[in-house]
Design a protein around this motif. Structure first.
Motif, mmCIF file in Angstrom:
data_model
loop_
_atom_site.group_PDB
_atom_site.id
_atom_site.type_symbol
_atom_site.label_atom_id
_atom_site.label_comp_id
_atom_site.label_asym_id
_atom_site.label_seq_id
_atom_site.Cartn_x
_atom_site.Cartn_y
_atom_site.Cartn_z
ATOM 1 N N ARG A 181 -25.705 -9.221 -64.439
ATOM 2 C CA ARG A 181 -24.480 -9.308 -65.235
ATOM 3 C C ARG A 181 -23.309 -8.490 -64.666
ATOM 4 N NH1 ARG A 181 -26.826 -8.370 -69.986
ATOM 5 N NH2 ARG A 181 -27.597 -10.496 -70.018
ATOM 6 N N PRO A 182 -23.536 -7.265 -64.162
ATOM 7 C CA PRO A 182 -22.395 -6.503 -63.621
ATOM 8 C C PRO A 182 -21.757 -7.144 -62.383
ATOM 9 C CG PRO A 182 -24.234 -5.043 -64.128
ATOM 10 C CD PRO A 182 -24.755 -6.439 -64.232
ATOM 11 N N LEU A 183 -22.454 -8.093 -61.750
ATOM 12 C CA LEU A 183 -21.950 -8.705 -60.525
ATOM 13 C C LEU A 183 -21.368 -10.097 -60.759
ATOM 14 C CD1 LEU A 183 -24.878 -7.549 -58.230
ATOM 15 C CD2 LEU A 183 -22.556 -6.661 -58.222
ATOM 16 N N LEU A 184 -21.253 -10.514 -62.009
ATOM 17 C CA LEU A 184 -20.629 -11.802 -62.307
ATOM 18 C C LEU A 184 -19.120 -11.726 -62.065
ATOM 19 C CD1 LEU A 184 -22.455 -12.854 -65.606
ATOM 20 C CD2 LEU A 184 -22.917 -13.637 -63.268
ATOM 21 N N GLY A 185 -18.523 -12.879 -61.823
ATOM 22 C CA GLY A 185 -17.086 -12.951 -61.595
ATOM 23 C C GLY A 185 -16.682 -12.770 -60.147
ATOM 24 N N GLN A 186 -17.635 -12.464 -59.279
ATOM 25 C CA GLN A 186 -17.312 -12.261 -57.877
ATOM 26 C C GLN A 186 -17.317 -13.585 -57.121
ATOM 27 O OE1 GLN A 186 -19.595 -9.164 -56.007
ATOM 28 N NE2 GLN A 186 -19.429 -7.777 -57.754
ATOM 29 N N ALA A 229 -22.719 -15.182 -49.370
ATOM 30 C CA ALA A 229 -23.969 -14.559 -48.957
ATOM 31 C C ALA A 229 -23.942 -13.057 -49.230
ATOM 32 C CB ALA A 229 -24.227 -14.829 -47.483
ATOM 33 N N VAL A 230 -22.762 -12.458 -49.140
ATOM 34 C CA VAL A 230 -22.632 -11.029 -49.434
ATOM 35 C C VAL A 230 -22.975 -10.764 -50.896
ATOM 36 C CG1 VAL A 230 -21.018 -9.098 -49.591
ATOM 37 C CG2 VAL A 230 -20.940 -10.637 -47.613
ATOM 38 N N TRP A 231 -22.454 -11.619 -51.777
ATOM 39 C CA TRP A 231 -22.774 -11.466 -53.209
ATOM 40 C C TRP A 231 -24.282 -11.601 -53.430
ATOM 41 C CZ3 TRP A 231 -25.075 -15.143 -56.405
ATOM 42 C CH2 TRP A 231 -25.165 -14.778 -57.756
ATOM 43 N N LEU A 274 -20.798 -22.025 -60.919
ATOM 44 C CA LEU A 274 -19.544 -21.590 -60.310
ATOM 45 C C LEU A 274 -18.330 -22.150 -61.041
ATOM 46 C CD1 LEU A 274 -20.396 -22.165 -56.525
ATOM 47 C CD2 LEU A 274 -20.789 -20.117 -57.908
ATOM 48 N N GLN A 275 -17.247 -21.418 -60.944
ATOM 49 C CA GLN A 275 -15.945 -21.896 -61.408
ATOM 50 C C GLN A 275 -14.888 -21.280 -60.495
ATOM 51 O OE1 GLN A 275 -15.189 -21.407 -65.606
ATOM 52 N NE2 GLN A 275 -12.990 -21.670 -65.369
ATOM 53 N N ASP A 276 -14.093 -22.140 -59.874
ATOM 54 C CA ASP A 276 -13.068 -21.683 -58.931
ATOM 55 C C ASP A 276 -13.666 -20.771 -57.868
ATOM 56 O OD1 ASP A 276 -11.121 -23.064 -60.387
ATOM 57 O OD2 ASP A 276 -10.803 -21.359 -61.722
ATOM 58 N N GLU A 277 -14.844 -21.170 -57.367
ATOM 59 C CA GLU A 277 -15.544 -20.473 -56.280
ATOM 60 C C GLU A 277 -16.039 -19.085 -56.672
ATOM 61 O OE1 GLU A 277 -13.322 -20.513 -52.681
ATOM 62 O OE2 GLU A 277 -13.256 -22.706 -52.560
ATOM 63 N N ARG A 278 -16.060 -18.789 -57.944
ATOM 64 C CA ARG A 278 -16.607 -17.529 -58.420
ATOM 65 C C ARG A 278 -17.855 -17.775 -59.260
ATOM 66 N NH1 ARG A 278 -13.501 -13.059 -57.567
ATOM 67 N NH2 ARG A 278 -11.397 -13.464 -56.776
ATOM 68 N N VAL A 279 -18.753 -16.815 -59.220
ATOM 69 C CA VAL A 279 -20.005 -16.917 -59.965
ATOM 70 C C VAL A 279 -19.745 -16.567 -61.432
ATOM 71 C CG1 VAL A 279 -22.364 -16.085 -60.188
ATOM 72 C CG2 VAL A 279 -21.318 -16.283 -57.912
ATOM 73 N N VAL A 280 -19.976 -17.538 -62.323
ATOM 74 C CA VAL A 280 -19.685 -17.301 -63.740
ATOM 75 C C VAL A 280 -20.951 -17.206 -64.597
ATOM 76 C CG1 VAL A 280 -17.391 -18.310 -63.636
ATOM 77 C CG2 VAL A 280 -19.358 -19.791 -64.116
ATOM 78 N N HIS A 281 -22.076 -17.683 -64.068
ATOM 79 C CA HIS A 281 -23.309 -17.620 -64.865
ATOM 80 C C HIS A 281 -24.507 -17.640 -63.925
ATOM 81 C CE1 HIS A 281 -25.942 -17.955 -68.279
ATOM 82 N NE2 HIS A 281 -26.440 -19.105 -67.865
#
Length: 288
Positions: free
Chosen positions: A231-236, A240-242, A204-211
């Protein structure tokens, strides 16, 4: 049934073992824990002309911190990996998986190198190696080579290991800052191989999924990396929704086959559930 006759050899060094293996040709086999090869010998599914016992090669039993990688010798027992404080601190996904292998007696005898060389598609260590992008160091007379897990596993119980080669050690990437890991499996009884298993890491970075690194076993002939599906769902935002969105995407992408007693649909349902659980727990650990 008992094994067919074979010559028993017990080398005192890796070089001696490699010489004996080369001399034995295609019909020589190495044995360490024997948790898979032993039953195969008894049922005569394997009938080597020579059996080379590696148990005196204690120099191949170790866990070492190499910075970006954790290096683990091929003769390291499952229980040593499960109980290693270094593994828990630097590569906890590997330790989590090791604790689920078989029963206590099996973990006392089984080895990392043996598990990878046997390459059972439902086994834990091949899945972790594939998920993390481990490198397998292979020794042969006069040299060695490193093979990424993605190239090492070729089909069910088939690897890139040549008849005259022995696994020396495995290099597993270590955990990074703000990264969480989780291993989930489903089996009918404690100690059985998993019907489906999932290994996941989330950074995570700043509460977003980065890897994300995500791997499955039980849905194909070799452990399957699902990184491209994620990969298309990174950055979100990490939530639990993610995790549920990723799980649905993976379920839609996998193509398991029907087999005796277990349908492909059931494996897909298990995959979705276990992926969601693994990602949610990895997120919790990444958040600290």
């Amino acid at each position: 049934m008992k094994p067919a006759a074979f010559d028993y050899l017990r080398p005192s060094s890796l070089e001696e073992a490699l010489q004996q293996l080369a001399a034995g040709g295609d019909r020589a086999k190495v044995i360490a824990g024997g948790q898979s090869l032993g039953p195969m010998l008894n049922m005569r599914l394997a009938m080597p002309s020579a059996l080379i016992d590696l148990n005196d090669l204690t120099e191949l039993a170790y866990v070492r911190d190499g910075g970006a990688f954790l290096s683990i010798g091929a003769l390291t027992r499952h229980e040593q990996i499960a109980g290693s404080a270094l593994v828990q601190a630097r590569c906890p996904l590997l330790g989590q998986a090791a604790k689920t292998i078989g029963h206590y007696a099996i973990r006392q005898r089984g080895t990392l190198g043996g598990s990878l060389a046997h390459a059972d598609p439902a086994a834990q260590f091949p899945l972790i190696a594939m998920t993390l992008g481990a490198e397998i160091e292979i020794a042969r007379q006069g040299g060695s080579r490193r093979v990424p897990a993605s190239a090492f596993f070729q089909s069910a119980m088939a690897t890139a290991l040549a008849p005259d080669e022995i696994i020396r050690c495995v290099h597993f990437p270590t955990i990074s800052v703000n990264e969480g890991m989780s291993f989930q499996l489903f089996n009918r009884r404690h100690g059985d191989y998993a019907i489906v298993a999932v290994a996941a890491t989330v950074a995570l970075q700043d509460e977003r999924v980065v890897h994300v690194r995500l791997g499955l076993s039980g849905v194909s002939a070799i452990p399957q990396s699902c990184d491209a599906m994620v990969r298309p769902l990174l950055g979100q935002l990490a939530s639990a929704v993610w995790a549920a969105d990723v799980a649905r995407a993976v379920r839609a992408a996998v193509t398991p086959e029907d087999d005796a007693g277990i349908t492909a649909v059931y494996r897909k349902e298990l995959t979705e559930k276990l992926v969601q659980q693994a990602l949610e727990r990895a997120l919790t650990r990444a958040k600290g």
